[in-house]
Scaffold this motif. Structure first.
Motif, PDB file in Angstrom:
ATOM      1  N   TYR A  91      33.523  37.551  24.840  1.00  0.00           N
ATOM      2  CA  TYR A  91      33.778  38.534  25.922  1.00  0.00           C
ATOM      3  C   TYR A  91      33.640  38.000  27.299  1.00  0.00           C
ATOM      4  CZ  TYR A  91      33.797  42.104  22.362  1.00  0.00           C
ATOM      5  OH  TYR A  91      33.967  43.014  21.210  1.00  0.00           O
ATOM      6  N   LEU A  92      32.916  36.822  27.489  1.00  0.00           N
ATOM      7  CA  LEU A  92      32.681  36.517  28.920  1.00  0.00           C
ATOM      8  C   LEU A  92      33.247  34.982  29.033  1.00  0.00           C
ATOM      9  CD1 LEU A  92      28.921  37.532  29.651  1.00  0.00           C
ATOM     10  CD2 LEU A  92      31.099  38.653  29.642  1.00  0.00           C
ATOM     11  N   ASP A  93      33.894  34.320  28.165  1.00  0.00           N
ATOM     12  CA  ASP A  93      34.550  33.035  28.302  1.00  0.00           C
ATOM     13  C   ASP A  93      35.840  33.308  28.693  1.00  0.00           C
ATOM     14  OD1 ASP A  93      35.675  30.695  27.925  1.00  0.00           O
ATOM     15  OD2 ASP A  93      34.340  30.073  26.478  1.00  0.00           O
ATOM     16  N   GLU A  94      36.223  32.858  29.926  1.00  0.00           N
ATOM     17  CA  GLU A  94      37.672  33.181  30.444  1.00  0.00           C
ATOM     18  C   GLU A  94      38.791  32.406  29.444  1.00  0.00           C
ATOM     19  OE1 GLU A  94      38.552  32.956  34.580  1.00  0.00           O
ATOM     20  OE2 GLU A  94      37.106  34.527  35.022  1.00  0.00           O
ATOM     21  N   GLU A  95      38.462  31.269  29.055  1.00  0.00           N
ATOM     22  CA  GLU A  95      39.275  30.391  28.347  1.00  0.00           C
ATOM     23  C   GLU A  95      39.773  31.113  26.890  1.00  0.00           C
ATOM     24  OE1 GLU A  95      41.900  27.842  26.417  1.00  0.00           O
ATOM     25  OE2 GLU A  95      41.430  28.106  28.725  1.00  0.00           O
ATOM     26  N   ALA A  96      38.621  31.907  26.440  1.00  0.00           N
ATOM     27  CA  ALA A  96      38.790  32.577  25.373  1.00  0.00           C
ATOM     28  C   ALA A  96      39.662  33.832  25.448  1.00  0.00           C
ATOM     29  CB  ALA A  96      37.484  32.974  24.640  1.00  0.00           C
ATOM     30  N   ALA A 147      47.998  39.154  31.324  1.00  0.00           N
ATOM     31  CA  ALA A 147      46.741  39.326  32.345  1.00  0.00           C
ATOM     32  C   ALA A 147      46.238  38.330  33.000  1.00  0.00           C
ATOM     33  CB  ALA A 147      45.755  40.285  31.525  1.00  0.00           C
ATOM     34  N   GLU A 148      45.444  38.402  34.205  1.00  0.00           N
ATOM     35  CA  GLU A 148      44.465  37.577  34.590  1.00  0.00           C
ATOM     36  C   GLU A 148      43.485  38.260  35.245  1.00  0.00           C
ATOM     37  OE1 GLU A 148      47.132  35.624  37.663  1.00  0.00           O
ATOM     38  OE2 GLU A 148      47.050  37.428  39.030  1.00  0.00           O
ATOM     39  N   PRO A 149      42.216  37.612  35.317  1.00  0.00           N
ATOM     40  CA  PRO A 149      41.285  38.083  35.763  1.00  0.00           C
ATOM     41  C   PRO A 149      41.162  38.514  37.201  1.00  0.00           C
ATOM     42  CG  PRO A 149      40.622  35.877  35.320  1.00  0.00           C
ATOM     43  CD  PRO A 149      41.958  36.283  34.997  1.00  0.00           C
ATOM     44  N   ILE A 150      40.437  39.678  37.616  1.00  0.00           N
ATOM     45  CA  ILE A 150      40.385  40.024  38.778  1.00  0.00           C
ATOM     46  C   ILE A 150      38.700  39.789  39.446  1.00  0.00           C
ATOM     47  CG2 ILE A 150      40.086  41.914  40.796  1.00  0.00           C
ATOM     48  CD1 ILE A 150      42.465  43.195  39.314  1.00  0.00           C
ATOM     49  N   ALA A 183      44.701  42.178  36.214  1.00  0.00           N
ATOM     50  CA  ALA A 183      46.118  42.350  36.823  1.00  0.00           C
ATOM     51  C   ALA A 183      47.219  41.578  36.122  1.00  0.00           C
ATOM     52  CB  ALA A 183      46.130  41.899  38.406  1.00  0.00           C
ATOM     53  N   ARG A 184      48.593  42.113  36.206  1.00  0.00           N
ATOM     54  CA  ARG A 184      49.597  41.558  35.707  1.00  0.00           C
ATOM     55  C   ARG A 184      49.560  40.093  36.412  1.00  0.00           C
ATOM     56  NH1 ARG A 184      54.082  45.056  36.214  1.00  0.00           N
ATOM     57  NH2 ARG A 184      53.533  45.936  34.261  1.00  0.00           N
ATOM     58  N   PRO A 185      49.901  38.980  35.521  1.00  0.00           N
ATOM     59  CA  PRO A 185      49.775  37.571  36.588  1.00  0.00           C
ATOM     60  C   PRO A 185      51.120  37.781  37.618  1.00  0.00           C
ATOM     61  CG  PRO A 185      49.783  37.416  34.046  1.00  0.00           C
ATOM     62  CD  PRO A 185      49.975  38.811  34.289  1.00  0.00           C
ATOM     63  N   GLU A 199      50.988  39.849  40.028  1.00  0.00           N
ATOM     64  CA  GLU A 199      51.467  41.012  40.394  1.00  0.00           C
ATOM     65  C   GLU A 199      50.258  41.574  41.004  1.00  0.00           C
ATOM     66  OE1 GLU A 199      54.383  43.255  38.350  1.00  0.00           O
ATOM     67  OE2 GLU A 199      55.218  41.364  37.449  1.00  0.00           O
ATOM     68  N   ARG A 200      50.414  42.951  41.725  1.00  0.00           N
ATOM     69  CA  ARG A 200      49.290  43.737  42.289  1.00  0.00           C
ATOM     70  C   ARG A 200      48.988  44.726  41.269  1.00  0.00           C
ATOM     71  NH1 ARG A 200      46.193  41.938  46.040  1.00  0.00           N
ATOM     72  NH2 ARG A 200      45.614  44.104  46.599  1.00  0.00           N
ATOM     73  N   VAL A 201      49.854  44.916  40.130  1.00  0.00           N
ATOM     74  CA  VAL A 201      49.467  46.012  39.222  1.00  0.00           C
ATOM     75  C   VAL A 201      48.217  45.537  38.406  1.00  0.00           C
ATOM     76  CG1 VAL A 201      50.405  47.009  37.342  1.00  0.00           C
ATOM     77  CG2 VAL A 201      51.937  46.564  38.857  1.00  0.00           C
ATOM     78  N   SER A 202      47.399  46.539  38.485  1.00  0.00           N
ATOM     79  CA  SER A 202      46.012  46.256  37.707  1.00  0.00           C
ATOM     80  C   SER A 202      45.567  47.134  36.972  1.00  0.00           C
ATOM     81  CB  SER A 202      45.080  45.545  38.973  1.00  0.00           C
ATOM     82  OG  SER A 202      44.992  46.798  39.948  1.00  0.00           O
ATOM     83  N   VAL A 203      44.515  47.143  36.330  1.00  0.00           N
ATOM     84  CA  VAL A 203      43.858  48.082  35.502  1.00  0.00           C
ATOM     85  C   VAL A 203      42.274  47.528  35.040  1.00  0.00           C
ATOM     86  CG1 VAL A 203      44.526  47.504  33.131  1.00  0.00           C
ATOM     87  CG2 VAL A 203      44.133  49.676  33.673  1.00  0.00           C
ATOM     88  N   ARG A 204      41.418  48.306  34.706  1.00  0.00           N
ATOM     89  CA  ARG A 204      40.371  47.968  33.981  1.00  0.00           C
ATOM     90  C   ARG A 204      40.322  48.090  32.662  1.00  0.00           C
ATOM     91  NH1 ARG A 204      38.605  49.854  39.142  1.00  0.00           N
ATOM     92  NH2 ARG A 204      39.234  51.844  38.502  1.00  0.00           N
ATOM     93  N   LEU A 205      40.266  47.037  31.917  1.00  0.00           N
ATOM     94  CA  LEU A 205      40.258  47.154  30.415  1.00  0.00           C
ATOM     95  C   LEU A 205      38.495  47.741  29.968  1.00  0.00           C
ATOM     96  CD1 LEU A 205      42.304  44.379  29.106  1.00  0.00           C
ATOM     97  CD2 LEU A 205      42.814  46.665  29.276  1.00  0.00           C
ATOM     98  N   VAL A 206      38.592  48.574  29.274  1.00  0.00           N
ATOM     99  CA  VAL A 206      37.269  48.964  28.866  1.00  0.00           C
ATOM    100  C   VAL A 206      37.183  48.819  27.234  1.00  0.00           C
ATOM    101  CG1 VAL A 206      35.430  50.956  28.862  1.00  0.00           C
ATOM    102  CG2 VAL A 206      36.948  50.940  30.680  1.00  0.00           C
TER     103      VAL A 206
END
Length: 280
Positions: free
Chosen positions: A98-103, A149-152, A189-191, A193-200
């Protein structure tokens, strides 16, 4: 003699939120934007996450930033040091997932594979890419569909815990089971773009530790998860975020919008279902 690794329960729960704007058509989106602008004086925005405070106003703002490992006590024939090692391995596995961005964003599995023992790694490699998505060992990982997706920021919030107990399987083999239940929140966020969300993500499961007869462990992770908002695409082993400007793809979510994505108990009985959730 330890058990031969068997497939975990890889079936996942995909929980999709209803789209905020019920349209997938660009002209209709522009019309809706014009209406909102005329009424409120502001343009319609699907930028749901504050870049400067990604968790503000949500339960996640009080969560921790990693998988805290408890201090172990001895259990039955397992001394405290042995249990502590199981806790540490479990924490490392969860961080790799869950915490490895490459994964998460790049589809990598190298860190996760390194934490498996020889036999469980062989099992993982054998079932990776299985023709039946439910049997694909990559379900153990938390991969977002490439390009979606890309991380915020660089913080992922985590709440929950792990606990160990001595267990016995159906063949009478005793082992140490480390149960895991967590809520994990990724702002994305969508790569570009400003469209974004929190994935829970609501994570449920355990890691089974069998003695290998040489002082080591055979490590068998098995878990499932509910994730939202995502599209309900049950033929994929990746998760595709459902942004507020999109129509749901795949199976349509059922039921009223009443489930709280931050409530672990709310997702516990939804295995295999696709339902609607409140905003994240």
């Amino acid at each position: 003699m330890p058990l031969t690794p068997v497939p975990p329960a890889p079936r996942v729960v995909l929980i999709a939120a209803l789209a905020a704007a019920l349209t997938g058509c660009a002209p209709a989106e522009r019309l809706l934007d014009d209406v909102v602008r005329d009424v409120t004086g502001y343009p319609l925005s699907f930028d749901e996450v504050d870049r400067d405070d990604p968790f503000g106003g949500t339960e996640a703002q009080d969560y921790g930033e990693g998988f805290a490992v408890p201090e172990a006590a001895g259990l039955g024939d397992y001394p405290a040091g042995r249990v502590q090692l199981a806790y540490d391995i479990t924490g490392d596995l969860l961080e790799a997932v869950y915490l490895d961005e490459e994964a998460v964003f790049g589809g990598g599995d190298g860190r996760f594979r390194q934490l498996l023992d020889r036999r469980s790694r062989e099992w993982y490699d054998e079932h990776a890419g299985h023709e039946d998505p439910l049997m694909d060992s990559r379900n153990l990982l938390f991969h977002l569909t490439p390009g979606t997706a890309e991380p915020i920021g660089d913080v992922v919030k985590v709440d929950g815990g792990m606990r160990a107990e001595v267990a016995e399987d159906e063949n009478g083999w005793r082992y140490l089971a480390v149960h895991t239940e967590y809520t994990i929140v990724h702002p994305v966020a969508r790569p570009g773009e400003r469209v974004s969300v929190r994935l829970v993500t609501s994570h449920y499961g355990q890691v089974s530790f069998y003695g290998d007869g040489e002082g080591g462990w055979e490590v068998l992770p098995a878990w499932w998860r509910a994730v939202g908002p995502v599209h309900c695409l049950d033929d994929q082993v990746t998760f595709t975020p459902a942004y507020a400007d999109e129509m749901p793809e795949g199976e349509r979510p059922r039921g009223l919008i009443e489930d709280d994505p931050y409530d672990l108990d709310a997702g516990r009985g939804l295995e295999g279902d696709c339902g609607a959730i409140r905003g994240t």
